[in-house]
Scaffold this motif. Structure first.
Motif, mmCIF file in Angstrom:
data_model
loop_
_atom_site.group_PDB
_atom_site.id
_atom_site.type_symbol
_atom_site.label_atom_id
_atom_site.label_comp_id
_atom_site.label_asym_id
_atom_site.label_seq_id
_atom_site.Cartn_x
_atom_site.Cartn_y
_atom_site.Cartn_z
ATOM 1 N N ILE A 1 0.860 -1.104 0.091
ATOM 2 C CA ILE A 1 0.038 -0.162 -0.035
ATOM 3 C C ILE A 1 0.960 1.152 -0.046
ATOM 4 N N TRP A 2 1.851 1.163 0.769
ATOM 5 C CA TRP A 2 2.882 2.485 0.684
ATOM 6 C C TRP A 2 3.444 2.705 -0.599
ATOM 7 N N LYS A 3 3.843 1.428 -1.322
ATOM 8 C CA LYS A 3 4.473 1.732 -2.656
ATOM 9 C C LYS A 3 3.361 2.303 -3.717
ATOM 10 N N ARG A 4 2.106 1.947 -3.382
ATOM 11 C CA ARG A 4 1.032 2.457 -4.244
ATOM 12 C C ARG A 4 0.648 4.106 -4.234
ATOM 13 N N ASP A 5 0.528 4.322 -2.818
ATOM 14 C CA ASP A 5 0.327 5.638 -2.172
ATOM 15 C C ASP A 5 1.312 6.403 -2.107
ATOM 16 N N PHE A 6 2.301 6.181 -1.928
ATOM 17 C CA PHE A 6 3.408 7.153 -1.336
ATOM 18 C C PHE A 6 4.145 7.326 -2.421
ATOM 19 N N THR A 7 4.919 8.520 -2.549
ATOM 20 C CA THR A 7 5.939 8.739 -3.234
ATOM 21 C C THR A 7 7.519 8.857 -2.724
ATOM 22 N N GLY A 8 7.535 8.479 -1.493
ATOM 23 C CA GLY A 8 8.626 8.502 -0.659
ATOM 24 C C GLY A 8 8.498 8.444 0.957
ATOM 25 N N ALA A 9 9.511 8.624 1.677
ATOM 26 C CA ALA A 9 9.297 8.153 3.031
ATOM 27 C C ALA A 9 10.049 9.207 3.748
ATOM 28 N N CYS A 10 9.748 9.511 4.928
ATOM 29 C CA CYS A 10 10.615 10.152 5.891
ATOM 30 C C CYS A 10 11.439 9.263 6.573
ATOM 31 N N SER A 11 12.314 10.006 7.702
ATOM 32 C CA SER A 11 13.394 9.244 8.305
ATOM 33 C C SER A 11 12.963 8.758 9.857
ATOM 34 N N LEU A 12 11.697 8.434 9.946
ATOM 35 C CA LEU A 12 11.247 7.910 11.364
ATOM 36 C C LEU A 12 10.705 6.496 11.216
ATOM 37 N N PHE A 13 11.176 5.556 12.119
ATOM 38 C CA PHE A 13 11.036 4.267 11.909
ATOM 39 C C PHE A 13 11.051 3.610 13.179
ATOM 40 N N GLY A 14 10.635 2.199 13.420
ATOM 41 C CA GLY A 14 10.576 1.509 14.698
ATOM 42 C C GLY A 14 11.727 0.402 14.573
ATOM 43 N N VAL A 15 12.306 0.076 15.734
ATOM 44 C CA VAL A 15 13.324 -1.025 15.761
ATOM 45 C C VAL A 15 12.712 -2.196 16.907
#
Length: 398
Positions: free
Chosen positions: A305-319
């Motif tokens: 869904i991200w690949k379908r709807d977004f053109t990029g990402a920000c630099s926040l994520f979880g480990v």
């Protein structure tokens, strides 16, 4: 609307940020627009004052709390970034959550909110909104439109979304959910702070978009601001009226700093997206790590869904760490970091690390059992960040 959304909308994102909301006639030749502060707005006559008050939501200035040229410039900038027509600037990201919820909900109404929502948004729904007779049902953020329809009530007035979700980064099928809300006559709103401009909420069917401009738009961890963007005059009037009634206001100084931050946001976002993915992939290969919560990674459950709807990402994520580690051991890891500060917020120039298990509250989906640390990757060199993470990981028991 200025040149951030008119023919220049066909230009690149960086070009629009550079040239948007800048006056056609330079003030004394300076590049940046001037800063306008003020409380009292003088009127030419008593009759003019009465007439202007009728148009106070359409940038006819009657008092400082209605905003001024500096606010308007930032509002145009943010509306252009998100593809909306009208924007209201408020003093914090949380105010940007509260204003539209209270603009469109009344006593006896029902709201649907994802179980992964930003903690203060949940607190508002479970606290003040409950006291005002507004009921909220929390739903699985991965719900389909069909499963969400089963939770719908005749008095459901607002569908609230946040994609990806705070701390656990679930991606929602926003176009399908927004279409459901529209078909049922409800307002759909989304916290788009993570998406920024990579997700265009109005092109995906949303009615209201919320952002904490404190994050990437400000970019320097020194202001607090929020925005509420809409795509119709009727929704704009509702939001503006609620904001005015509750006395929400943003400092013009902070608005001016946000405008300055926005000029370089395209460059910062591009660097931080790339650096964030490098750090995420590096951590993904570490034996201490169970998995990474980052929708831009192909292994993430929400990637399609991200690949379908977004053109990029920000630099926040979880480990997500291996389940063998206890909370005190993860605290030792975070305390041992030298380049990652321990603090809330994100989107600034500096890297941050924050254990988030205690912040994850769930009503209908299970809370994570393993320890999670939320990372924000700033503008430091990736090799230095990796070395810092490596030395802190070495503090964990083998």
């Amino acid at each position: 609307m200025d040149d951030v959304t008119s023919p220049g909308a066909r230009r690149g994102f960086g070009t629009r940020l550079t040239h948007g909301s800048r006056p056609a006639v330079r003030s004394h030749g300076f590049v940046n627009p001037p800063l306008h502060r003020g409380s009292t707005v003088l009127q030419p006559s008593c009759e003019a004052r009465i007439e202007n008050a009728k148009h106070r939501f359409e940038r006819v200035m009657t008092y400082g709390t209605q905003g001024g040229p500096t606010h308007y410039a930032l509002e145009d900038m943010v509306a252009g970034i998100e593809g909306g027509t009208h924007c209201t600037i408020v003093g914090t990201g949380l105010a940007a959550v509260a204003v539209p919820l209270l603009a469109f909900l009344r006593a006896g109404d029902h709201c649907l909110m994802p179980d992964s929502a930003y903690g203060p948004a949940r607190n508002l729904a479970e606290g003040l909104m409950t006291g005002w007779g507004i009921e909220t049902t929390f739903y699985d953020p991965t719900a389909t439109a069909e499963s969400l329809a089963a939770l719908w009530r005749p008095n459901t007035r607002v569908l609230y979304m946040e994609s990806p979700g705070s701390h656990t980064f679930e991606i929602q099928d926003v176009p399908a959910l927004a279409a459901l809300a529209r078909a049922r006559g409800a307002i759909s709103m989304i916290d788009n702070t993570w998406g920024i401009h990579h997700f265009q909420p109005f092109a995906k069917g949303c009615d209201v978009s919320i952002q904490a401009l404190t994050k990437y738009v400000g970019g320097h961890s020194d202001i607090l601001l929020g925005s509420v963007t809409v795509n119709s005059q009727a929704h704009h009037h509702a939001v503006r009226a609620a904001s005015s009634a509750m006395g929400h206001y943003a400092s013009p100084d902070d608005c001016w700093l946000a405008l300055r931050g926005a000029r370089t946001m395209a460059v910062r976002l591009a660097h931080q997206e790339k650096a964030g993915l490098e750090v995420a992939r590096w951590l993904q290969a570490r034996p201490e790590v169970d998995r990474i919560l980052h929708p831009a990674l192909p292994e993430d459950p929400g990637h399609a869904i991200w690949k379908r709807d977004f053109t990029g990402a920000c630099s926040l994520f979880g480990v997500v760490f291996q389940p063998r580690y206890a909370q005190e051991e993860i605290f030792r890891f975070v305390d041992g970091l030298q380049l990652f500060g321990i603090g809330a917020s994100w989107g600034g120039y500096e890297s941050l690390a924050l254990p988030t298990n205690l912040a994850v509250v769930r009503r209908v989906t299970p809370a994570p059992a393993a320890q999670i640390v939320r990372l924000h990757v700033g503008l430091e060199e990736v090799a230095d960040l990796q070395a810092d993470l490596a030395q802190a990981l070495a503090l964990l028991p083998r």
